[in-house]
Design a protein around this motif. Sequence first.
Motif, PDB file in Angstrom:
ATOM      1  N   LYS A 228      50.434  64.126  33.830  1.00  0.00           N
ATOM      2  CA  LYS A 228      51.305  65.117  33.422  1.00  0.00           C
ATOM      3  C   LYS A 228      51.589  65.996  34.508  1.00  0.00           C
ATOM      4  O   LYS A 228      52.791  66.479  34.504  1.00  0.00           O
ATOM      5  N   ARG A 229      50.409  66.224  35.223  1.00  0.00           N
ATOM      6  CA  ARG A 229      50.972  67.463  36.268  1.00  0.00           C
ATOM      7  C   ARG A 229      51.148  66.750  37.789  1.00  0.00           C
ATOM      8  O   ARG A 229      51.628  67.482  38.697  1.00  0.00           O
ATOM      9  N   GLY A 230      51.209  65.585  37.838  1.00  0.00           N
ATOM     10  CA  GLY A 230      51.645  64.715  38.916  1.00  0.00           C
ATOM     11  C   GLY A 230      50.779  65.170  40.141  1.00  0.00           C
ATOM     12  O   GLY A 230      51.104  65.085  41.397  1.00  0.00           O
ATOM     13  N   THR A 231      49.352  65.554  39.740  1.00  0.00           N
ATOM     14  CA  THR A 231      48.539  65.871  40.785  1.00  0.00           C
ATOM     15  C   THR A 231      47.746  64.556  41.425  1.00  0.00           C
ATOM     16  O   THR A 231      47.170  64.678  42.462  1.00  0.00           O
ATOM     17  N   ALA A 232      47.579  63.666  40.680  1.00  0.00           N
ATOM     18  CA  ALA A 232      46.986  62.251  41.082  1.00  0.00           C
ATOM     19  C   ALA A 232      47.503  61.089  40.363  1.00  0.00           C
ATOM     20  O   ALA A 232      48.208  61.029  39.401  1.00  0.00           O
ATOM     21  N   ARG A 233      47.135  59.972  41.116  1.00  0.00           N
ATOM     22  CA  ARG A 233      47.389  58.689  40.669  1.00  0.00           C
ATOM     23  C   ARG A 233      46.188  57.687  40.029  1.00  0.00           C
ATOM     24  O   ARG A 233      45.293  58.129  40.531  1.00  0.00           O
ATOM     25  N   PHE A 234      46.396  57.521  39.009  1.00  0.00           N
ATOM     26  CA  PHE A 234      45.335  56.931  38.261  1.00  0.00           C
ATOM     27  C   PHE A 234      45.406  55.242  38.387  1.00  0.00           C
ATOM     28  O   PHE A 234      46.394  54.358  38.007  1.00  0.00           O
ATOM     29  N   VAL A 235      44.085  54.653  38.795  1.00  0.00           N
ATOM     30  CA  VAL A 235      43.895  53.210  38.702  1.00  0.00           C
ATOM     31  C   VAL A 235      42.646  52.841  38.035  1.00  0.00           C
ATOM     32  O   VAL A 235      41.685  53.308  38.320  1.00  0.00           O
ATOM     33  N   SER A 236      42.930  51.872  37.389  1.00  0.00           N
ATOM     34  CA  SER A 236      42.025  51.546  36.535  1.00  0.00           C
ATOM     35  C   SER A 236      41.342  50.041  36.746  1.00  0.00           C
ATOM     36  O   SER A 236      42.098  48.921  36.613  1.00  0.00           O
ATOM     37  N   LEU A 237      39.986  49.770  36.959  1.00  0.00           N
ATOM     38  CA  LEU A 237      39.580  48.375  37.584  1.00  0.00           C
ATOM     39  C   LEU A 237      38.391  48.247  36.425  1.00  0.00           C
ATOM     40  O   LEU A 237      37.633  49.134  36.045  1.00  0.00           O
ATOM     41  N   SER A 238      37.837  46.870  36.363  1.00  0.00           N
ATOM     42  CA  SER A 238      36.801  46.604  35.516  1.00  0.00           C
ATOM     43  C   SER A 238      35.907  45.469  36.633  1.00  0.00           C
ATOM     44  O   SER A 238      36.330  44.647  37.304  1.00  0.00           O
ATOM     45  N   ALA A 239      34.715  46.194  36.785  1.00  0.00           N
ATOM     46  CA  ALA A 239      33.850  45.474  37.735  1.00  0.00           C
ATOM     47  C   ALA A 239      33.394  44.021  37.355  1.00  0.00           C
ATOM     48  O   ALA A 239      32.889  43.187  37.974  1.00  0.00           O
ATOM     49  N   THR A 240      33.808  43.634  35.981  1.00  0.00           N
ATOM     50  CA  THR A 240      33.484  42.364  35.643  1.00  0.00           C
ATOM     51  C   THR A 240      34.498  41.229  35.975  1.00  0.00           C
ATOM     52  O   THR A 240      34.215  40.189  35.961  1.00  0.00           O
ATOM     53  N   SER A 241      35.692  41.657  36.372  1.00  0.00           N
ATOM     54  CA  SER A 241      36.917  40.895  36.791  1.00  0.00           C
ATOM     55  C   SER A 241      37.463  41.373  38.148  1.00  0.00           C
ATOM     56  O   SER A 241      38.615  40.679  38.651  1.00  0.00           O
ATOM     57  N   THR A 242      36.991  42.128  38.813  1.00  0.00           N
ATOM     58  CA  THR A 242      37.595  42.596  40.063  1.00  0.00           C
ATOM     59  C   THR A 242      36.800  42.162  41.403  1.00  0.00           C
ATOM     60  O   THR A 242      35.718  42.265  41.337  1.00  0.00           O
ATOM     61  N   SER A 243      37.479  41.920  42.082  1.00  0.00           N
ATOM     62  CA  SER A 243      36.875  41.248  43.460  1.00  0.00           C
ATOM     63  C   SER A 243      36.800  42.392  44.360  1.00  0.00           C
ATOM     64  O   SER A 243      37.394  43.638  44.378  1.00  0.00           O
ATOM     65  N   THR A 244      35.966  42.283  45.579  1.00  0.00           N
ATOM     66  CA  THR A 244      35.895  43.292  46.706  1.00  0.00           C
ATOM     67  C   THR A 244      37.220  43.603  47.329  1.00  0.00           C
ATOM     68  O   THR A 244      37.857  44.545  47.837  1.00  0.00           O
ATOM     69  N   ASN A 245      38.087  42.383  47.586  1.00  0.00           N
ATOM     70  CA  ASN A 245      39.217  42.509  48.305  1.00  0.00           C
ATOM     71  C   ASN A 245      40.153  43.368  47.413  1.00  0.00           C
ATOM     72  O   ASN A 245      41.000  43.971  48.132  1.00  0.00           O
ATOM     73  N   GLU A 246      40.364  42.978  46.131  1.00  0.00           N
ATOM     74  CA  GLU A 246      41.008  43.904  45.251  1.00  0.00           C
ATOM     75  C   GLU A 246      40.760  45.585  45.326  1.00  0.00           C
ATOM     76  O   GLU A 246      41.563  46.391  45.280  1.00  0.00           O
ATOM     77  N   VAL A 247      39.458  45.696  45.348  1.00  0.00           N
ATOM     78  CA  VAL A 247      39.152  47.350  45.675  1.00  0.00           C
ATOM     79  C   VAL A 247      39.562  47.598  46.989  1.00  0.00           C
ATOM     80  O   VAL A 247      40.125  48.807  46.938  1.00  0.00           O
ATOM     81  N   ARG A 248      39.562  46.830  47.968  1.00  0.00           N
ATOM     82  CA  ARG A 248      39.926  47.471  49.250  1.00  0.00           C
ATOM     83  C   ARG A 248      41.422  47.482  49.349  1.00  0.00           C
ATOM     84  O   ARG A 248      41.948  48.464  50.010  1.00  0.00           O
ATOM     85  N   GLU A 249      42.187  46.511  48.661  1.00  0.00           N
ATOM     86  CA  GLU A 249      43.514  46.970  48.532  1.00  0.00           C
ATOM     87  C   GLU A 249      43.847  48.099  47.831  1.00  0.00           C
ATOM     88  O   GLU A 249      44.941  48.931  48.236  1.00  0.00           O
ATOM     89  N   VAL A 250      43.205  48.579  46.787  1.00  0.00           N
ATOM     90  CA  VAL A 250      43.405  49.960  46.013  1.00  0.00           C
ATOM     91  C   VAL A 250      43.214  50.806  47.007  1.00  0.00           C
ATOM     92  O   VAL A 250      43.959  51.803  46.852  1.00  0.00           O
ATOM     93  N   ILE A 251      42.154  51.079  47.698  1.00  0.00           N
ATOM     94  CA  ILE A 251      41.737  51.938  48.630  1.00  0.00           C
ATOM     95  C   ILE A 251      42.995  52.230  49.697  1.00  0.00           C
ATOM     96  O   ILE A 251      43.190  53.159  50.198  1.00  0.00           O
ATOM     97  N   LYS A 252      43.528  51.008  50.146  1.00  0.00           N
ATOM     98  CA  LYS A 252      44.518  51.070  51.165  1.00  0.00           C
ATOM     99  C   LYS A 252      45.593  51.698  50.455  1.00  0.00           C
ATOM    100  O   LYS A 252      46.530  52.592  51.289  1.00  0.00           O
ATOM    101  N   GLN A 253      45.871  51.436  49.481  1.00  0.00           N
ATOM    102  CA  GLN A 253      47.034  52.219  48.653  1.00  0.00           C
ATOM    103  C   GLN A 253      46.859  53.566  48.352  1.00  0.00           C
ATOM    104  O   GLN A 253      47.916  54.394  48.694  1.00  0.00           O
ATOM    105  N   ALA A 254      45.833  53.964  48.236  1.00  0.00           N
ATOM    106  CA  ALA A 254      45.388  55.463  48.201  1.00  0.00           C
ATOM    107  C   ALA A 254      45.427  55.942  49.409  1.00  0.00           C
ATOM    108  O   ALA A 254      45.927  57.414  49.573  1.00  0.00           O
ATOM    109  N   GLN A 255      45.062  55.424  50.521  1.00  0.00           N
ATOM    110  CA  GLN A 255      45.307  56.131  51.715  1.00  0.00           C
ATOM    111  C   GLN A 255      46.838  56.167  52.043  1.00  0.00           C
ATOM    112  O   GLN A 255      47.061  57.535  52.601  1.00  0.00           O
ATOM    113  N   ASN A 256      47.617  55.630  51.841  1.00  0.00           N
ATOM    114  CA  ASN A 256      48.832  55.451  51.766  1.00  0.00           C
ATOM    115  C   ASN A 256      49.642  56.568  50.935  1.00  0.00           C
ATOM    116  O   ASN A 256      50.349  57.506  51.514  1.00  0.00           O
ATOM    117  N   GLU A 257      49.328  56.763  49.728  1.00  0.00           N
ATOM    118  CA  GLU A 257      49.524  57.767  48.745  1.00  0.00           C
ATOM    119  C   GLU A 257      49.029  58.893  49.388  1.00  0.00           C
ATOM    120  O   GLU A 257      49.960  59.980  49.278  1.00  0.00           O
TER     121      GLU A 257
END
Length: 610
Positions: A228-257
């Motif tokens: 609502k305040r536009g202060t952050a972007r939210f990403v939800s993942l589950s450790a039961t179905s997420t690989s390390t590569n997907e986590v690295r991709e999210v972190i890369k997007q976070a760095q660009n943001e």
Amino acid sequence: MASEVAGSVAEPVQCPVCFKDFAASEINAHLDRCLLNNDSCPTSTSKDENGPPLKKPRISSEASSPTVNTTDSSEARKGTTPPSPVFSMFQTNRNKGPLQSERNTFLSNKPIASTAVSKGMKRNSPDEMGAGQAMGQFGIDPPVSNTLIKTPRDTTPVRALLNIDKPLAEKLRPTTLEEYFGQNKVVGEHTLLRSLLDSQEIPSLILWGPPGCGKTTLAHIIASGSKKRGTARFVSLSATSTSTNEVREVIKQAQNELKLMKRKTILFIDEIHRFNKSQQDTFLPHVECGTVTLIGATTENPSFQVNAALLSRCRVLVLDKLSVEAMGLILLRAIATLGISVLGEDLNDRIDQDELNPTELGSEPKVYIEQKALDTIAHLCDGDARAGLNGLQLAVQARVGAARPGQSGSGSTPQDIVVQEEHVKEGLQRSHILYDKAGEEHYNCISALHKSMRGSHENASLYWLGRMLEGGEDPLYVARRLVRFSSEDVGMADPSALPQAVSAFQACHFIGMPECEVILAQCVVYLARAPKSVEIYKAYGNVKASLRNHKGPLPSVPLHLRNAPTKLMKDLGYAKGYKYNPAFSAPVEQDYLPEELRGMDFFTWNPSDL
């Protein structure tokens, strides 16, 4: 005949500027002239005699118009109407009246108040609205008050429970902290975390608590406030179905943001304990430098399941199991949203009768629930809001589904539906016991059993035994612990306790569950009632401390205590001077400890004496 067929196939195309009809082969040339010649083809900025033109909703004319007026199309060609904001370049005239006629009919037939309400809204089917609202949609003037227009209650029809595409617990997930019950110690008023959330200073968190206590909900509430305040972007993942590569991709997007938009990323990892140690190490540098704000949810003890380095960078929040009072509030919010009334309460006190649609009340049966049924859910769900809400949904679904349409006579009022305590019990079957044979609750319960028997509290001992067995614990594991207890805590005060525990273990091995539960119960009560002595346990602990704290090489075995099976050993002095005790009628004076430990009494010695 051929020309007539060709004319019927080639339909005229409407100009989006002047609303005139042209052949498909002429429309492009006309558009060039029409857009340049403002005098002969007025644009949307022209005004009519009555004032500025009204904006048309960005929906098709068929959906937005309440009626279809078949007036002469020549009125539409006068060029006094603003163009439609639906930017469709090639509109056909099939089965549609002219747009100008529809707009005039809309303005002339609809009352002002009704127009204000329905402007820009999608037209519903007659079954989805009240009688007055349906009349207005189909060109009939409904009775509209000059001062007040009441809107229907914002509730979900109870019969819609049979058709929702997700569980009730997910449908009613809170979106604000005001709707979040049961965790006042963590996010209540005047708490540190509440102040941080209000100021959008969100630290990295590890949410630890039992299932259904609100870990995921709290993470989504934090995300909702940030969005609502536009202060952050939210990403939800589950450790039961997420690989390390997907986590690295999210972190890369976070760095660009963070570089381009100056916006942080909140990364929510559900069941974070399912990540192994190396996978958890992926977050370390990025949480450290603030690239991502990590929110992890786990049902396991973070001390054992989360890296110590990651724990030091996060704040651990312990969410308690929901109390019965908190579950009551959650259930009351659910039935209020669904429009269910508590049996015994006057409906007039809960809802303004003017807000109820008479047509709905006549066609849909009222649904009531007993207060006792709500109390039963609150107690049986064991502090799990997800289990409680889904149990409520199951019970209501069963009762509403049983009340099939047409059971009562034609034209008669449907009978009211009452959800009673037995319906709720049938849906939940039994209490949901929180127990994990490989998790922390396993060790918590066996510790409680051991300490209850040590304290000679036989009732508590039986209770914790039941918690473990009914939760699915292996009876042989419990029996092995009883064998250990019989020697550790009873010891020489009752030497028969050890044979009793060993017999219980063998019996459990022979017959198994559920028959062996009474055998374990007998052994537990025996050990709880038995006198206690820990002198052997302490004495052996002193021996271990003496060995660990000894400085230098351990002392050798005295020669007279050594075995001498060969002649060489005898010649070396092994067993020389040993006094065979049965050969003497009186006690024998003889040293049995090494020379360095002579006179040591492990029953009274204290390791701090070293």
